[in-house]
Enzyme design. Sequence first.
Site, PDB file in Angstrom:
ATOM      1  N   ARG A 156      20.431 -34.242  62.377  1.00  0.00           N
ATOM      2  CA  ARG A 156      21.439 -34.268  63.480  1.00  0.00           C
ATOM      3  C   ARG A 156      21.117 -33.620  64.770  1.00  0.00           C
ATOM      4  NH1 ARG A 156      27.762 -31.900  62.731  1.00  0.00           N
ATOM      5  NH2 ARG A 156      26.773 -30.008  62.468  1.00  0.00           N
ATOM      6  N   ASP A 194      30.605 -21.847  62.022  1.00  0.00           N
ATOM      7  CA  ASP A 194      29.511 -22.589  63.043  1.00  0.00           C
ATOM      8  C   ASP A 194      30.096 -22.848  64.334  1.00  0.00           C
ATOM      9  OD1 ASP A 194      30.986 -25.081  62.597  1.00  0.00           O
ATOM     10  OD2 ASP A 194      29.423 -26.027  61.555  1.00  0.00           O
TER      11      ASP A 194
END
Length: 569
Positions: A183, A469
């Site tokens: 990603r 996160d």
Amino acid sequence: MGLGTYENYRRAPPDMMKFGYDAPEGVEIRGRYDGEFAAILDRDALKFVAGLQREFRSRIKYAMECREEAKRSFSEGASPGFDPATRYIREGEWTCAPVPPAVADRTVEITGPVGRKMIINALNSGAKVFMADFEDALSPSWENLMRGQVNLKDAVDGTITFHDKARNRVYKLNNQTAKLFVRPRGWHLPEAHILIDGEPATGCLVDFGLYFYHNHAAFRRTQGAGLGPFFYLPKMENSREAKIWNCVFEKAEKTAGIERGSIRATVLIETLPAVFQMNEILYELRDHSVGLNCGRWDYIFSYVKTFQAHRDRLLPDRVQVGMTQHFMKSYSDLLIWTCHRRGVHAMGGMAAQIPIRDDPEANNAALELVRKDKLREVRAGHDGTWAAHPGLVPVCMEVFSNNMGDTPNQIQSMKREDASAITEEDLLQRPRGSRSLDGLRLNTRVGIQYLAAWLTGAGSVPLYNLMEDAATAEISRVQNWQWLKYGAELDGDGLGVKVNNDLFGKVVEEEMCRIEREAGKEKFRRGMYKEACKIFARQCTAPTLDDFLTLNAYNNIVIHHPTGSSSRL
């Protein structure tokens, strides 16, 4: 920050660097020199990245301007919705390219940053896929980004090892490993250590370009069964942005001399505008798509950001905004129907829990929450799910395997035609629940601790038995901002008080004391908690909501080294 304002970043003091990177004309590397990094940043790889930047920068800039225009429209009272102009795509009978056999089974995917030990453990975890993350789980320092590229190249080559000196243990890959997806960062993030024609490069083109250039041949030979590499694409808001990615893929394939459609990508549907463009996004990427993913934490963040000017859209405590909320369930169901109609995977969301080693009872309770969430996903028709920790992989795998039988996915067996009736109103329904002082405290405590870790190089942080996160930290930030902006009443704990700057200031002060107690004085002193507190509190109280926490904080981790791009000192 505009793309050309790199002078504002911190400058490193003169060092003992004896070499510079061998960069092509128009490319300047301002990150620290390292011999291993130089092997990644070779002249041809940089030429490839620069070519992508030069061809697509004007389209990227226009796409970001369109985001701003949409934001202005939403702030003036509009709501996102289905585009009448692309109705023919939504109603058309078309499918994406067939799913590659190499990734037909994605029942459990583990995610994490591109650290060396993390990569090995994730690939060995028993999951079907490992998504190596340059985005929300990574603090994008020069060291993290370039070391991550080195690590991924070694992983694709099959040579990656890690010696844990503290445990005197050597980690290496098993014979059978998860398939690797990567990603890159979102379109909005610059890479301030690489200047192309005098302006910072686009972060995702750096991440994608360097990884693709160095690994496409080995990946196709060893992992992709002739196809690949495979990617996850974050933070998109519409099909215009997906079309840029499709053109990037086509250019990369043409440059590498591989067939069109080799690269495959899953798009995270993690912004509210994008949920109304899922068909259109798949259509633009139809030769390169392997599905969509419910990026549910960012989706909640985007809900607040999209409706930041709407005082009637206040969220309840973040722990109450789960997948049983009508607007969240509708989003998930519509994604499944859309993906299966177009012949690709519909991936479920993140299980953020982590094993609780010192409390068996609490650990069992956490695992039961994971089981219930995954059972909901597989019964709804999802083809796979995400886990944040290797310890959750067996639980998630068991739930999906027990409910899917011998099939690698549910693309053909769970069409979910009932979801075709989902309306704009379903997707925009106001979330139900209450707001509490405990919720304000948790947001503040988590946001400050996450940002402190991010400033010191960690983008994936275990806090209170959850893996936090950037997405979960963003929920904390924008929810605080929303409650402060509109003086939200804390009605969930019987207090009835309204959130204001005085109350927030007191909460910040008290939560900083709690953080110091929990961390210990020495760790607190060495960490960047005070700096993080200033940034977080400033963003929560700003009159205008910053688009991204990490974009604003990025200035604090960029260090420019005083070297020319191709000079050798």
